[in-house]
Design an enzyme around this catalytic site. Structure first.
Site, mmCIF file in Angstrom:
data_model
loop_
_atom_site.group_PDB
_atom_site.id
_atom_site.type_symbol
_atom_site.label_atom_id
_atom_site.label_comp_id
_atom_site.label_asym_id
_atom_site.label_seq_id
_atom_site.Cartn_x
_atom_site.Cartn_y
_atom_site.Cartn_z
ATOM 1 N N LYS A 222 0.816 -1.214 0.000
ATOM 2 C CA LYS A 222 0.000 0.000 0.000
ATOM 3 C C LYS A 222 0.855 1.271 0.000
ATOM 4 O O LYS A 222 2.059 1.242 0.249
ATOM 5 C CB LYS A 222 -0.961 -0.020 1.182
ATOM 6 C CG LYS A 222 -2.107 -1.007 0.974
ATOM 7 C CD LYS A 222 -3.202 -0.862 2.000
ATOM 8 C CE LYS A 222 -4.393 -1.753 1.632
ATOM 9 N NZ LYS A 222 -5.479 -1.683 2.633
ATOM 10 N N ARG B 80 -3.701 -10.112 4.922
ATOM 11 C CA ARG B 80 -4.154 -10.123 3.523
ATOM 12 C C ARG B 80 -3.004 -9.609 2.660
ATOM 13 O O ARG B 80 -2.631 -8.426 2.764
ATOM 14 C CB ARG B 80 -5.396 -9.238 3.374
ATOM 15 C CG ARG B 80 -5.992 -9.198 1.968
ATOM 16 C CD ARG B 80 -7.218 -8.291 1.946
ATOM 17 N NE ARG B 80 -7.831 -8.249 0.627
ATOM 18 C CZ ARG B 80 -7.494 -7.393 -0.343
ATOM 19 N NH1 ARG B 80 -6.540 -6.504 -0.116
ATOM 20 N NH2 ARG B 80 -8.114 -7.417 -1.508
#
Length: 280
Positions: free
Chosen positions: A222, A256
């Protein structure tokens, strides 16, 4: 020890598990288009299962900032064949990453075991559908909507505000008929948060233990890593592993991730460190 149940399946969360990301979208921030064809997506699912992912998270709509909305029929066309394939070929948990009740319903019928919703079942009909389907749900925190969430994120107290949101959504779920023990929580790294908010959440992750529910953490590749390290998404492996290990040490039950093998290796080292006496 946490455990979730879906039909006859039970998943123990006594150690940190890995959820492999499978985006079948042309515009995902990290792997956009890479697995958008059915054959490529199937092969990637095969690989992640063979590497040891306990859950495969199938998503058909990008939620990156500014991403275009996808219609119900298009999202179903993207995810259903893949859910059906994984359910037929592998003994693995399947998560459906969606906010649409119609997609939830059809995906669970096709073999999905878990609903992973970035909007925390706030879309019209989503809460009622999840309760009717009677499968575990992951509620994610997001300030705003994907197209506006990064405009000007603001919190009184980052962790306290997210916990307050979770308490409201947990209460709504229980009132709708969803069992508390079937709820997982995702603080929503990168969803309506500045880089400072994200690292504060990671630093204070243990505070979410007050909710006494399992945590699903998604920070793989991210922008909180890219902005800090000045790396493009495909160059964020080291940062993703570092963030994942910190999350695991501070209470994450599920990570995740895009990079399944490397994450499992790092978790194995952490587990051996914690259990070193058993190795003697």
């Amino acid at each position: 020890m946490f455990r979730i149940e879906s039909g006859k399946r039970t998943l123990a969360l006594d150690k940190t598990l890995v959820m492999g990301i499978l985006n079948v979208t042309p515009d995902s921030f990290s792997d956009g288009g890479e697995f958008s064809s059915f054959e490529l997506a199937c092969r990637h699912a095969d690989t992640m299962v063979s590497l040891g992912a306990k859950i495969i998270d199938v998503g058909g709509e990008s939620t990156r900032p500014g991403a275009a909305e996808v219609g119900v029929s298009e999202e179903l066309n993207r995810v259903l064949p893949l859910v059906e394939y994984i359910a037929k070929q592998h003994d693995v948990w399947i998560s459906i990453d969606t906010s649409k009740p119609e997609v939830m319903e059809q995906a669970v019928k096709a073999g999905a075991h878990l609903i992973n919703d970035v909007r925390a079942l706030q879309a019209p009909g989503a809460l009622e559908m999840a309760a009717e389907l009677d499968v575990p749900v992951c509620l994610m925190h997001m300030q705003g909507q994907p197209d506006t969430m990064q405009d000007a994120p603001d919190y009184r107290d980052t962790v306290a505000d997210v916990i307050d949101f979770f308490e409201l959504r947990i209460d709504a779920c229980i009132k709708a008929g969803i069992k508390r023990q079937q709820i997982l929580l995702d603080p929503g790294f990168g969803f309506g948060k500045t880089i400072s908010h994200n690292y504060e959440l990671l630093n204070r992750l243990t505070e979410f233990k007050t909710l006494k529910l399992p945590l699903l953490i998604g920070l793989s590749r991210k922008s909180m890593l890219g902005d800090l390290l000045n790396r493009e998404p495909q160059q964020r492996l080291a940062g993703s592993l570092a963030g994942g290990l910190i999350a695991a040490q501070r209470g994450a039950n599920i990570l995740r991730v895009h990079d399944v093998a490397e994450t499992l290796d790092s978790l194995k080292v952490l587990q051996a460190t914690n259990d070193y006496q058993d190795l003697m």
